[in-house]
Design a protein around this motif. Sequence first.
Motif, mmCIF file in Angstrom:
data_model
loop_
_atom_site.group_PDB
_atom_site.id
_atom_site.type_symbol
_atom_site.label_atom_id
_atom_site.label_comp_id
_atom_site.label_asym_id
_atom_site.label_seq_id
_atom_site.Cartn_x
_atom_site.Cartn_y
_atom_site.Cartn_z
ATOM 1 N N PRO A 28 -18.559 -15.131 -11.259
ATOM 2 C CA PRO A 28 -19.345 -16.267 -11.737
ATOM 3 C C PRO A 28 -19.938 -17.107 -10.611
ATOM 4 N N PHE A 29 -19.391 -16.989 -9.404
ATOM 5 C CA PHE A 29 -19.840 -17.805 -8.280
ATOM 6 C C PHE A 29 -20.718 -17.037 -7.290
ATOM 7 N N ALA A 35 -21.316 -22.460 1.498
ATOM 8 C CA ALA A 35 -21.140 -23.843 1.953
ATOM 9 C C ALA A 35 -20.837 -24.770 0.777
ATOM 10 N N VAL A 36 -21.464 -24.515 -0.369
ATOM 11 C CA VAL A 36 -21.212 -25.323 -1.568
ATOM 12 C C VAL A 36 -19.789 -25.086 -2.052
ATOM 13 N N MET A 37 -19.360 -23.836 -2.052
ATOM 14 C CA MET A 37 -17.999 -23.522 -2.505
ATOM 15 C C MET A 37 -16.953 -24.127 -1.559
ATOM 16 N N LEU A 38 -17.220 -24.148 -0.262
ATOM 17 C CA LEU A 38 -16.279 -24.760 0.681
ATOM 18 C C LEU A 38 -16.157 -26.260 0.422
ATOM 19 N N GLY A 73 -28.995 -20.635 -10.537
ATOM 20 C CA GLY A 73 -27.810 -20.009 -11.112
ATOM 21 C C GLY A 73 -26.621 -20.950 -11.200
ATOM 22 N N PHE A 74 -26.782 -22.203 -10.703
ATOM 23 C CA PHE A 74 -25.700 -23.180 -10.761
ATOM 24 C C PHE A 74 -26.286 -24.590 -10.701
#
Length: 97
Positions: A28-29, A35-38, A73-74
């Motif tokens: 899903p990610f 960088a956004v996930m971190l 997508g997000f």
Amino acid sequence: MHCDIYRSSKKDEMYLYVATSAQEHADPFEKVPEAVMLAFGKPTFVMHLELSEARKLARVSVLHVMDSLQTKGFFMQMPPEGLINPNAVEPEGLRGA
């Protein structure tokens, strides 16, 4: 349009809306930059949501969210500015639940 909403482990009231796909086992990610996930931390699933122009969201425009989901997508929902006191004492019994 369908999306899943995740809560951030790093910041209260930060949420990540991720467009859901027909592929059951897809990551899903995969469209969310590293960088956004971190910055977001460990995502915790909150709910699945069906979006439409008629639906109202509490803090953001549904059209803005839908556009971001279609193009990127997000969508990242940031905490409201000025409403969070960084020095506030955590209420007993609510954290870590």
